[in-house]
Design an enzyme around this catalytic site. Structure first.
Site, PDB file in Angstrom:
ATOM      1  CE  LYS A  68      -4.237  -1.622   2.226  1.00 57.81           C
ATOM      2  NZ  LYS A  68      -5.246  -1.305   3.245  1.00 57.81           N
ATOM      3  CG  ASP A 105      -7.952   1.217   3.528  1.00 57.45           C
ATOM      4  OD1 ASP A 105      -8.698   0.362   3.017  1.00 57.45           O
ATOM      5  OD2 ASP A 105      -6.715   1.113   3.557  1.00 57.45           O
TER       6      ASP A 105
END
Ligand code: ATR
Length: 275
Positions: A68, A105
């Protein structure tokens, strides 16, 4: 090579990922042409994979552990929220191979709480966060955006929590891990972002005795769905929200961009990924 629009989740390990089930379920539910797979990608192969996927007909990808953060260096365009978080979980490949990176997220976290605890008011009081990893960063950005007045973080490794305070400013305060229970006294929102409580892992041992029953409590761990942390909060009378919804909602913006349909997160979606 297929002409179907294709997307994938890339990470390592990847076999545990629920994303293929989620996106395949949505493709099927909406009768859309498309394909979503899981691809194991090592750190060494990350750049070459990202250059290769668009050539193979991929229109985008989700990114998971451990890529990520490192994926950011290969992106040509990065959204403000991904820049602020310092990590991306959703990529869109343009026709010329350029890579657009976003982080959904925090969106997934907020959408989950708003759907599962509709009376929750982030502005009503401080938020208390256990943990200071990547998930905590995304959640802090989302909470700050939603107008939470104060964010208190406690992490086993205190310097990581201090680094978040340095990045995200005056609204963030740090509490020592041995005193983590103290941050619950005034908290309106309480979040476990550590891996504690995950099946096969270590127990969450911080006492929840000081929790107020008005608090909304959520866990990013979703295996098991009802963690001991959520059970303890429920016993205190709190509204509790499990972590599966965050995972499902974070997939919504990517699916919509790739396949042209905004998908629903509902009970049927939960059942489909838990099957
Ligand atoms: P993610 O990106 O999913 O947040 P991470 O960056 O590995 O994952 O963060 C995991 C979090 O769980 C960290 O806050 C970690 O604490 P440390 O920074 O001290 O490592 C926390 N964590 C993991 N195991 C823990 C344990 N046994 N006790 C307390 N905290 C733990």
């Amino acid at each position: 090579m297929t002409n179907l629009p294709r997307a994938a989740v890339i990470g390592n390990p990847i076999s545990h990922s629920l994303s293929p089930k989620l996106h395949s379920y949505w493709l099927n539910r909406y009768g859309l042409d498309g394909e979503y797979t899981a691809i194991k990608v090592t750190e060494d192969a990350l750049e070459s994979t990202l250059r290769d996927l668009p050539k193979q007909g991929f229109i985008g990808a989700n990114v998971t552990i451990p890529h990520k953060v490192s994926v950011m260096q290969f992106a040509d365009q990065i959204t403000d929220r991904a820049t602020l978080i310092g990590a991306a979980n959703t990529l869109i490949f343009k026709e010329d191979g350029r890579i657009f990176a976003d982080n959904t997220d925090g969106y997934g976290f907020m959408a989950n709480l708003r759907q599962s605890a509709p009376d929750w008011d982030p502005k009503a009081g401080p938020a208390a966060i256990f943990g200071a990893g990547g998930a905590a960063r995304a959640i802090i950005v989302a909470l700050a955006d939603a107008g939470v007045p104060e964010i208190i973080i406690s992490n086993r490794t205190r310097p990581k929590a201090e680094a978040l305070r340095a990045d995200f400013g005056a609204r963030v305060t740090v509490m020592d891990w041995v005193q983590a229970d103290k941050m619950l006294e005034d908290a309106n929102t309480v979040i476990n972002t550590t891996s504690l409580g995950m099946v096969g892992g270590q127990e969450f041992k911080v006492s929840l005795d000081s929790l107020r029953p008005e608090a909304v409590v959520t866990d990013i761990v979703y295996n098991p769905l009802r963690t001991p942390f959520l059970e303890a909060a429920q016993e205190k009378g709190c509204t509790t929200v499990d972590g599966l919804g965050m995972l499902l909602h974070q997939g919504v913006p990517g699916f919509e961009r790739w396949f042209g349909q905004r998908p629903e997160v509902d009970e049927a979606t939960r059942r489909a990924v838990l099957e």
